[in-house]
Motif scaffolding. Structure first.
Motif, PDB file in Angstrom:
ATOM      1  N   ASP A 122       0.232  -0.436   7.502  1.00 36.64           N
ATOM      2  CA  ASP A 122      -0.021   1.174   7.179  1.00 36.64           C
ATOM      3  C   ASP A 122       0.578   1.420   5.831  1.00 36.64           C
ATOM      4  N   TRP A 123       0.490   2.797   5.671  1.00 35.54           N
ATOM      5  CA  TRP A 123       0.776   3.607   4.492  1.00 35.54           C
ATOM      6  C   TRP A 123       1.916   4.656   4.687  1.00 35.54           C
ATOM      7  N   GLU A 124       2.807   4.855   3.525  1.00 36.76           N
ATOM      8  CA  GLU A 124       3.598   5.792   3.559  1.00 36.76           C
ATOM      9  C   GLU A 124       4.238   6.083   2.342  1.00 36.76           C
ATOM     10  N   VAL A 125       3.568   7.459   1.743  1.00 39.07           N
ATOM     11  CA  VAL A 125       4.211   8.041   0.466  1.00 39.07           C
ATOM     12  C   VAL A 125       5.648   8.312   0.367  1.00 39.07           C
ATOM     13  N   GLU A 126       6.380   8.073  -0.535  1.00 36.77           N
ATOM     14  CA  GLU A 126       7.844   8.636  -0.411  1.00 36.77           C
ATOM     15  C   GLU A 126       8.482   8.663  -1.732  1.00 36.77           C
ATOM     16  N   ILE A 152       7.548   7.244  -7.269  1.00 35.18           N
ATOM     17  CA  ILE A 152       6.849   7.146  -6.301  1.00 35.18           C
ATOM     18  C   ILE A 152       6.986   5.850  -5.557  1.00 35.18           C
ATOM     19  N   CYS A 153       7.153   5.742  -4.305  1.00 34.79           N
ATOM     20  CA  CYS A 153       7.073   4.324  -3.614  1.00 34.79           C
ATOM     21  C   CYS A 153       5.990   4.487  -2.440  1.00 34.79           C
ATOM     22  N   ASN A 154       5.118   3.672  -2.404  1.00 35.27           N
ATOM     23  CA  ASN A 154       4.316   3.556  -1.243  1.00 35.27           C
ATOM     24  C   ASN A 154       4.809   2.466  -0.166  1.00 35.27           C
ATOM     25  N   ASP A 155       5.871   3.089   0.743  1.00 36.42           N
ATOM     26  CA  ASP A 155       6.420   2.003   1.601  1.00 36.42           C
ATOM     27  C   ASP A 155       5.586   1.352   2.599  1.00 36.42           C
ATOM     28  N   VAL A 156       4.900   0.578   2.027  1.00 33.63           N
ATOM     29  CA  VAL A 156       3.638  -0.103   2.965  1.00 33.63           C
ATOM     30  C   VAL A 156       4.309  -0.992   4.040  1.00 33.63           C
ATOM     31  N   SER A 157       3.878  -0.868   5.357  1.00 28.18           N
ATOM     32  CA  SER A 157       4.683  -1.264   6.573  1.00 28.18           C
ATOM     33  C   SER A 157       3.541  -1.863   7.459  1.00 28.18           C
ATOM     34  N   GLU A 158       3.934  -3.171   7.907  1.00 25.75           N
ATOM     35  CA  GLU A 158       3.127  -3.762   9.180  1.00 25.75           C
ATOM     36  C   GLU A 158       3.815  -3.345  10.357  1.00 25.75           C
ATOM     37  N   ARG A 159       3.044  -2.490  11.248  1.00 26.45           N
ATOM     38  CA  ARG A 159       3.768  -1.816  12.189  1.00 26.45           C
ATOM     39  C   ARG A 159       3.823  -2.955  13.343  1.00 26.45           C
ATOM     40  N   ALA A 160       3.096  -3.749  13.875  1.00 26.76           N
ATOM     41  CA  ALA A 160       3.267  -4.603  14.841  1.00 26.76           C
ATOM     42  C   ALA A 160       4.560  -5.752  14.228  1.00 26.76           C
ATOM     43  N   TYR A 161       4.815  -5.996  13.110  1.00 24.45           N
ATOM     44  CA  TYR A 161       5.913  -6.786  12.658  1.00 24.45           C
ATOM     45  C   TYR A 161       7.091  -5.754  12.886  1.00 24.45           C
ATOM     46  N   MET A 199       3.665  16.195  -2.095  1.00 22.18           N
ATOM     47  CA  MET A 199       3.261  14.987  -2.115  1.00 22.18           C
ATOM     48  C   MET A 199       2.273  14.787  -1.135  1.00 22.18           C
ATOM     49  N   TRP A 200       1.372  13.968  -1.503  1.00 25.25           N
ATOM     50  CA  TRP A 200       0.029  13.433  -0.699  1.00 25.25           C
ATOM     51  C   TRP A 200      -0.166  12.140  -0.914  1.00 25.25           C
ATOM     52  N   THR A 264      -4.873   6.046  -2.631  1.00 27.19           N
ATOM     53  CA  THR A 264      -3.974   6.901  -3.682  1.00 27.19           C
ATOM     54  C   THR A 264      -3.080   7.774  -3.078  1.00 27.19           C
ATOM     55  N   LEU A 265      -2.209   7.973  -4.037  1.00 26.44           N
ATOM     56  CA  LEU A 265      -0.849   8.616  -3.579  1.00 26.44           C
ATOM     57  C   LEU A 265      -0.234   9.495  -4.740  1.00 26.44           C
ATOM     58  N   GLY A 266       0.272  10.585  -4.795  1.00 28.67           N
ATOM     59  CA  GLY A 266       1.260  10.993  -5.705  1.00 28.67           C
ATOM     60  C   GLY A 266       2.370  12.058  -5.300  1.00 28.67           C
ATOM     61  N   ILE A 267       3.172  12.165  -6.284  1.00 22.81           N
ATOM     62  CA  ILE A 267       4.233  13.318  -5.803  1.00 22.81           C
ATOM     63  C   ILE A 267       4.219  14.074  -7.184  1.00 22.81           C
ATOM     64  N   GLU A 268       4.586  15.605  -6.752  1.00 22.89           N
ATOM     65  CA  GLU A 268       4.673  16.377  -8.122  1.00 22.89           C
ATOM     66  C   GLU A 268       5.700  15.855  -8.979  1.00 22.89           C
ATOM     67  N   LYS A 269       5.186  16.024 -10.377  1.00 21.23           N
ATOM     68  CA  LYS A 269       5.920  15.651 -11.383  1.00 21.23           C
ATOM     69  C   LYS A 269       6.233  14.052 -11.728  1.00 21.23           C
ATOM     70  N   LEU A 270       5.894  13.370 -10.618  1.00 21.65           N
ATOM     71  CA  LEU A 270       6.045  12.080 -10.667  1.00 21.65           C
ATOM     72  C   LEU A 270       4.853  11.028 -10.939  1.00 21.65           C
ATOM     73  N   GLY A 271       3.856  11.721 -11.181  1.00 25.68           N
ATOM     74  CA  GLY A 271       2.418  10.805 -11.338  1.00 25.68           C
ATOM     75  C   GLY A 271       1.757  10.640 -10.080  1.00 25.68           C
TER      76      GLY A 271
END
Length: 282
Positions: A122-126, A152-161, A199-200, A264-271
């Motif tokens: 799964d994905w998570e923009v943070e 920016i961090c994409n807190d990628v997550s394996e939900r079953a784990y 953020m998006w 693709t993901l982004g946060i204002e002012k952070l790229g």
């Protein structure tokens, strides 16, 4: 300032982004963005340099993670009330903390490897915080003085784990490539109000997450102060602060990343970041 690390994996050099978007080489002034290099005094010295006086990097080199492998990579869970709701969990009364493995850190545009046997990646923009000076038992009013910058961090997550294998969430959070950071480490003076950033995140061009740091349950200053009550934070440590709604686990039916998908993901002012998901191979 927008600080970057560029070059092949394991051979990254420090740089900064100039007013035209070019990379200027900082290796003559700092070895890497670790330890004392992230201190207020060091960042002030770098800010005093004229970008035009620094060598301009040619071509389009790879961006590495904006800080090297951190000593601590700490995450805050369920820090947006609407994300807690889509996860069918209560809004926490205190920050929920877990660890991501420092070895999961990669560049912002590197591939994300789906772990062996995974069916729920799964994905998570943070918004991520990078610590700039030693912090232990600090008060909330002093917390931001210990922050070198944000990324920016994409807190990628394996939900079953994470949720089906018993024990701690970290099982699903620290797989290799599950921590893209960057493209830039942006200093607080350039970010301004860190609690007012949009953020998006898109998957294959479709918008999945839209949010703002305004809706964080616990803000940046609270998080840094809170964590410092339980552990010593040191320069280069990274704290990723939670995600707004729109993760794959919350979809009806759930939707997860498969090989070939592009996040693709982004946060204002952070790229912005861009990762292609690839299958695990031995």
């Amino acid at each position: 300032m927008k600080l970057v690390r560029y070059g092949n994996p394991g051979q990254e050099k420090p740089g900064l982004i100039d007013g035209e978007g070019g990379i200027r080489d900082l290796s003559g002034h700092v070895a890497d963005f670790t330890g004392e290099a992230l201190s207020p005094a060091s960042l002030a010295r770098l800010a005093g340099l004229s970008p035009a006086s620094l060598p301009l990097v040619s071509g389009e080199p790879r961006y590495g993670s904006c800080v090297p492998r951190p000593g601590n990579f700490i995450a805050v869970g369920l820090n947006y009330a609407d994300h807690a709701a889509e996860s069918n969990l209560p809004v926490p009364k205190e920050p929920v903390l877990f660890n991501k493995a420092p070895s999961c850190v990669v560049g912002p545009n590197d591939d994300v490897v789906i772990p062996r046997g995974s069916e729920k990646t799964d994905w998570e923009v943070e918004l991520a915080i990078v610590i700039g000076s030693r912090a232990s038992y600090i008060e909330e009013k002093d917390a931001l003085a210990h922050v070198a910058g944000f990324c920016i961090c994409n807190d990628v997550s394996e939900r079953a784990y994470q949720t089906e294998r018993s024990g701690q969430w970290m099982k699903g959070k620290g797989c290799p490539t599950f921590g893209p950071l960057g493209p830039w480490l942006v200093t607080p003076d350039e970010v301004g109000d860190v609690q007012a950033l949009s953020m998006w995140l898109d998957v294959n061009g479709k918008r999945m997450q839209t949010g703002s740091t305004r809706t964080m349950v616990f803000g940046v200053a609270t998080i840094v102060s809170y964590i410092s009550q339980f552990m010593l934070l040191q320069p280069g440590d990274v704290i990723t602060t939670g995600t707004p709604p729109g993760v794959g686990m919350g979809m009806k039916p759930p939707l997860y990343v498969k090989p070939g998908d592009v996040m693709t993901l982004g946060i204002e002012k952070l790229g912005s970041q861009r990762q292609t998901a690839v299958a695990w191979s031995a």
